[in-house]
Design an enzyme around this catalytic site. Structure first.
Site, short mmCIF file in Angstrom:
data_model
loop_
_atom_site.label_atom_id
_atom_site.label_comp_id
_atom_site.label_asym_id
_atom_site.label_seq_id
_atom_site.Cartn_x
_atom_site.Cartn_y
_atom_site.Cartn_z
N ASN A 180 39.44 38.27 46.40
CA ASN A 180 38.89 36.97 46.76
C ASN A 180 38.20 37.21 48.10
O ASN A 180 38.84 37.18 49.14
CB ASN A 180 39.97 35.90 46.88
N TYR A 233 41.24 23.17 48.60
CA TYR A 233 41.94 24.41 48.26
C TYR A 233 43.37 24.21 47.80
O TYR A 233 44.02 25.17 47.40
CB TYR A 233 41.91 25.37 49.45
N HIS A 265 37.95 33.26 42.83
CA HIS A 265 37.72 32.15 43.77
C HIS A 265 38.58 30.99 43.34
O HIS A 265 38.63 30.64 42.15
CB HIS A 265 36.25 31.73 43.77
N ILE A 266 39.25 30.38 44.30
CA ILE A 266 40.12 29.24 44.02
C ILE A 266 39.31 28.05 43.53
O ILE A 266 39.70 27.35 42.60
CB ILE A 266 40.95 28.90 45.27
N ARG A 268 26.98 28.69 48.81
CA ARG A 268 28.20 29.33 48.28
C ARG A 268 28.02 29.82 46.84
O ARG A 268 28.92 30.45 46.29
CB ARG A 268 29.36 28.35 48.31
#
Length: 150
Positions: free
Chosen positions: A76, A25, A102-103, A113
């Site tokens: 997010n 992240y 989304h990062i 995911r």
């Protein structure tokens, strides 16, 4: 004239940005993201309501509160992306433009995911561009809101 209000809503664990799995992240904190968003909003003449919660119910309530108050939502949803039908229903109910951010690129991650309930309510999705995705979402939202004014 009051600038259009855009809600930027962040889901669970995003309060740990900068310290949680920085190899995935990055090292940017959520406070840094809020500053980035504020600068982008100023550039496009938007007002922001920037929030983060670890609670699904609170996130759903915040989405509902946008109805009649905000002109758009950037979200997010983090871990609720793949699990929350309640969040999907709230986003559909408010009838506002929604940009999902989304990062990381969720489509390159674990299979669980890669599915997003939120995408079914989203006008657009930005994934995998790091925290810059938030600034891009603000730019895109400004464009969407300008189209609505025409």
């Amino acid at each position: 004239m009051t600038p259009p209000l855009v809600a930027i809503l962040n889901g669970p664990n995003l309060n740990l940005l900068g310290t949680r799995q920085p190899h995935i992240y990055g090292s940017t904190t959520l406070d840094d993201v809020e500053t980035l968003c504020g600068e982008a909003a100023d550039e496009f003449g938007l007002a922001l309501d920037f929030r983060q919660t670890n609670s699904e119910g609170e996130l759903v309530t915040w989405v509902q509160e946008c109805r009649g108050r905000a002109q758009g939502i950037i979200i997010n949803p983090a871990g609720y992306t793949t699990t929350s039908i309640a969040l999907l229903d709230a986003l559909l109910a408010v009838e506002l433009p929604v940009i999902e951010v989304h990062i990381t690129n969720i489509h390159r991650r674990e299979e669980f995911r890669q599915h997003s309930y939120v995408s079914k309510a989203a006008t657009g999705v930005i994934a995998g561009l790091g925290v810059e995705g938030y600034a891009l979402a603000i730019r895109a939202m400004a464009g969407l809101l300008a189209q609505d004014d025409e």
